[in-house]
Design a protein around this motif. Structure first.
Motif, PDB file in Angstrom:
ATOM      1  N   CYS A  17       4.136   8.172   7.525  1.00 16.56           N
ATOM      2  CA  CYS A  17       4.804   7.250   6.624  1.00 16.56           C
ATOM      3  C   CYS A  17       6.289   7.602   6.604  1.00 16.56           C
ATOM      4  O   CYS A  17       6.655   8.739   6.294  1.00 16.56           O
ATOM      5  CB  CYS A  17       4.195   7.386   5.225  1.00 16.56           C
ATOM      6  N   ASN A  18       7.117   6.650   6.969  1.00 19.44           N
ATOM      7  CA  ASN A  18       8.565   6.898   7.046  1.00 19.44           C
ATOM      8  C   ASN A  18       8.891   8.077   7.953  1.00 19.44           C
ATOM      9  O   ASN A  18       9.707   8.927   7.632  1.00 19.44           O
ATOM     10  CB  ASN A  18       9.157   7.133   5.649  1.00 19.44           C
ATOM     11  N   ASP A  19       8.187   8.144   9.103  1.00 23.94           N
ATOM     12  CA  ASP A  19       8.389   9.193  10.107  1.00 23.94           C
ATOM     13  C   ASP A  19       8.083  10.594   9.602  1.00 23.94           C
ATOM     14  O   ASP A  19       8.608  11.583  10.110  1.00 23.94           O
ATOM     15  CB  ASP A  19       9.817   9.148  10.679  1.00 23.94           C
ATOM     16  N   CYS A  74       0.324   5.042   1.452  1.00 23.46           N
ATOM     17  CA  CYS A  74       1.052   4.740   2.683  1.00 23.46           C
ATOM     18  C   CYS A  74       0.312   3.571   3.333  1.00 23.46           C
ATOM     19  O   CYS A  74      -0.892   3.653   3.568  1.00 23.46           O
ATOM     20  CB  CYS A  74       1.057   5.955   3.605  1.00 23.46           C
ATOM     21  N   GLY A  77       3.116   2.363   7.404  1.00 19.25           N
ATOM     22  CA  GLY A  77       4.326   3.181   7.513  1.00 19.25           C
ATOM     23  C   GLY A  77       5.256   3.124   6.317  1.00 19.25           C
ATOM     24  O   GLY A  77       6.324   3.711   6.343  1.00 19.25           O
ATOM     25  N   LYS A  78       4.854   2.419   5.258  1.00 18.64           N
ATOM     26  CA  LYS A  78       5.706   2.303   4.068  1.00 18.64           C
ATOM     27  C   LYS A  78       4.972   2.840   2.845  1.00 18.64           C
ATOM     28  O   LYS A  78       3.756   2.692   2.724  1.00 18.64           O
ATOM     29  CB  LYS A  78       6.086   0.851   3.832  1.00 18.64           C
TER      30      LYS A  78
END
Length: 93
Positions: A17-19, A74, A77-78
């Motif tokens: 999530c968010n790299d 999550c 990815g957000k």
């Protein structure tokens, strides 16, 4: 017990999530009429934080009585934040 009314997959326990990688509880599906369903939790969501604490298992999600729950998932990815009330989960669910 009291909770969100979700089925989980114990073999899927981390997400990106968010790299960043997070441990979490994988939502397989929400049970109709329970808080998870009413909030729109979906298959593939990961619950990664409950009341400001990282989640590694269901321990922080369930409770012995009705109580508020603030959690972060999550999804795709957000991160998305939710607030709800734990509901009584019937044993036949």
């Amino acid at each position: 017990y009291y909770g969100l009314g979700i089925y989980i997959d114990i073999f899927k326990d981390s997400c990106n999530c968010n790299d960043m990688y997070y441990k979490g509880v994988y939502v397989d599906r929400a049970i109709e009429g329970y808080p998870g369903d009413e909030l729109g939790l979906q298959r593939g969501d990961y619950i990664i934080e409950v009341d400001g604490k990282p989640v590694g298992n269901m321990e922080l999600i369930i409770a012995n009585g009705p109580s508020p729950i603030n959690f972060t998932i999550c999804r795709d990815g957000k991160m998305i934040k939710f607030s709800s009330q734990r509901a009584f989960i019937r044993k036949d669910q």
